[in-house]
Design an enzyme around this catalytic site. Sequence first.
Site, PDB file in Angstrom:
ATOM      1  N   GLN A 491      33.713  33.511  36.292  1.00  0.00           N
ATOM      2  CA  GLN A 491      33.943  32.344  37.119  1.00  0.00           C
ATOM      3  C   GLN A 491      35.237  31.647  36.710  1.00  0.00           C
ATOM      4  O   GLN A 491      35.743  31.852  35.609  1.00  0.00           O
ATOM      5  CB  GLN A 491      32.759  31.380  36.988  1.00  0.00           C
ATOM      6  CG  GLN A 491      32.466  30.949  35.569  1.00  0.00           C
ATOM      7  CD  GLN A 491      31.217  30.087  35.492  1.00  0.00           C
ATOM      8  OE1 GLN A 491      30.765  29.586  36.498  1.00  0.00           O
ATOM      9  NE2 GLN A 491      30.681  29.912  34.296  1.00  0.00           N
ATOM     10  N   ASP A 623      46.186  45.634  45.159  1.00  0.00           N
ATOM     11  CA  ASP A 623      45.332  44.836  46.062  1.00  0.00           C
ATOM     12  C   ASP A 623      46.134  43.659  46.607  1.00  0.00           C
ATOM     13  O   ASP A 623      45.667  42.524  46.619  1.00  0.00           O
ATOM     14  CB  ASP A 623      44.093  44.352  45.322  1.00  0.00           C
ATOM     15  CG  ASP A 623      43.011  43.865  46.294  1.00  0.00           C
ATOM     16  OD1 ASP A 623      43.169  44.100  47.505  1.00  0.00           O
ATOM     17  OD2 ASP A 623      42.034  43.248  45.850  1.00  0.00           O
TER      18      ASP A 623
END
Length: 824
Positions: A491, A623
């Site tokens: 996170q 990406d």
Amino acid sequence: MFSWSYLMGLVMVATATLSLARPSYNIAEDTTLEPEEPPTKYQISQPDVHSALPGESVELRCLLGDAIMVTWTKDGAQLVSNNRTLLIGPYLQIREAAPRDSGLYACGATRPLQSETRYFIVNITDGNSSGDDEDDNDGSEDFTNDNNHKRAPYWTNTEKLEKKLHAVPAANTVKFRCPAGGNPLPSMRWLKNGKEFKQEHRIGGFKVRSQHWSLIMESVVPSDKGNYTCIMENEYGSINHTYHLDVVERSPHPPILQAGLPANTTTKVGGDREFVCKVYSDAQPHIQWRHIELNGSKIGPDGNPYLKVLKAAGGNTTVKEIEVLYVRNVSFEDAGEYTCLAGNSIGISYHSAWLTVLPDEERQLDSSSSEYTEIAIYCVGGFLIACMIGTIMMCHMKGRGKKSDFSSQPAVHKLSKRLPLRRQVTVSADSSSSMNSNTPLVRITTRLLSNTDTHLLAGVSEYELPEDPKWEYPRDKLTLGKPLGEGCFGQVVMAEAVGIDKDRPKDAVTVAVKMLKDDATEKDLSDLVSEMEMMKMIGKHKNIINLLGACTQDGPLYVIVEYASKGNLREYLRTRRPPGMEYSFDIFRIPEEQMTFKDLVSCTYQLARGMEYLASQKCIHRDLAARNVLVTETNVIKIADFGLARDINNIDYYKKTTNGRLPVKWMAPEALFDRVYTLQSDVWSFGVLMWEIFTLGGSPYPGIPVEELFKLLKEGHRMVKPGNCTNELYTMMTDCWRAVPSQRPTFKQLVEDLDRILTQTTNEEYLDLNNPLEPYSPSYPDTRSSCSFGDDSVFSPDPMSMNLAFPNPNTQMAPLKHEATQPA
């Protein structure tokens, strides 16, 4: 003798004149059969009339005040957006209009308890054509005649005869074709239900196009149902073909709700109830379930109703699913009025019912006995757990006594455990592939904890990381804040770091901190450490997310990076679309900032600079997309997630990610089919990223399924030019999408070209509202299962692989107003 010759000459001229005049006479006779279009049930007294020539644009505006929902229909059928028809709230734009676009258009504005409709008549006319035969481009072929020998009638185009059943809505135009040939040319006549079809048999008549072998009936009604047979005959024979027409009646009315539904109901606390609302609507209905809470009044102290939308149609929800509302485990807060609201382009209807909640007396009587039962269960369970813990501790003590070689060691033991952290995103000097370098980055040691150690992440052993004095940051100077989201390895939270900026040692700087989640695994820790080490080696640049520090000692691993307050680039662009371009009922919303064309070019230039720096450091991103680019408070564009360790051998490219996007849409063909990742494959992704920027956050290849995308990429098809893009920038995109990787430009070349374009661009070039953008719907993914190579196609051929010229800009998206001033 002279008089006889002169007389015969006059006869021959007269005969030739009659033979030439006969086709003209037939055509004129056909035109007299065209009746005036009768008024339909959708028309009103004074609709707005718009006329245009084929190829021109038609714009309709439907400003009916504040409306919850605006829908458009043509001849009673609801319209949807495509490459030629653009629907944005009360605006309708038809690009490159054709005669088939003629008809009665209506916009319906839906408000609570009322609706309003405005009508438009659109005529696309051409002085040389009636508009009925715009799709009959092969009409001349139908008259091919073999003069060498006589022949009975035959069909010249059997494909046009394959569809025998035609089911159309009422008020539409129907055309039946029977293309035939023969010598002499056969005559054509039509039968309806086995009898000769005459003009007086139908109100409004019909049209016969002999030159196209067609029968045309406009504004069909249910009485037009039946079998239509065309008969082609000459002196050598005859042929026939039969069509079946079915006309579906349309009824312009608001949704009809079944009487008595939903029904009032009563239940006790904890029970389950359901409300049913049966909706009947010819047009597509929109259904909502609303709850007005029971508080003695429908209006709260602030003047607004205690209203809550419980369920609404959207996404993949069907009408049958939305017609039933389930209320489970009912509480007193669920009591009140429940309303089923249904609306369509004609109007709104609603029915309401009441839910009464009673106390559960049996549950109250049993509450006292259940409390004693729960206490007994907890006591027995606690005793059993204590016995198990005691047994485990005794076994553990006996085992330690037997292993005398460990008895003298301290409470903390170190086990050497090497994790495979590799530089998967670096390249060697002689190759640009990301799969060649396997140099380990760091050695991580696991630590067995004594009973006194308490700060242990679930599922991950506590690790001792080697301290790096250059990057180590004091943990006590870091104040964690609100979560920002979840990443690949854990996170990310916002934090305040005091003194992390060497130029301001006493000031607190807002940063982003990456950390592991509570259920993190050893692989998650390995990936996070790998990303941290990669960011250390790459160094700092203005247009990438830079590493600021790390907390590796005496606690969980914290990786501190720069904070970008404006989020990712895709959402940043979407929230700044011009009014009316976003998927929202409020088309008059003012965007957060007014974007200019120079802003888009500057954004592209900054990204090219960031990728040029990563390429110089032998780093392959793999990406690159707008979702992985962040924007700071001062609008600086920064590339993120370039240091992620990705397992490129185990990615399932055929599965959708949790947010619904497919990563294949940004991947180069060699990466997609051969799993080869290079700097040139990043250039391909950069071209897709440019397309996202100039569509203001559009989704690449909209409506193209994955299986079809693979096929089209192999065949060399590419996306068309966005509306807010010059020809020069689109050429740059297509160069990035070259099939051969070595023919694509380098990031250094892209930086030079974009720098030149940026210096020639002025600040006053605002985005044109008339340029179409990709529709953005956060709830409705693309559902089209096939692609078209006509007006609906989102591709254009690759000039290298298809040996074709670039697509004509005049037949694609409308150019920007400032395009004429740019080099193209």
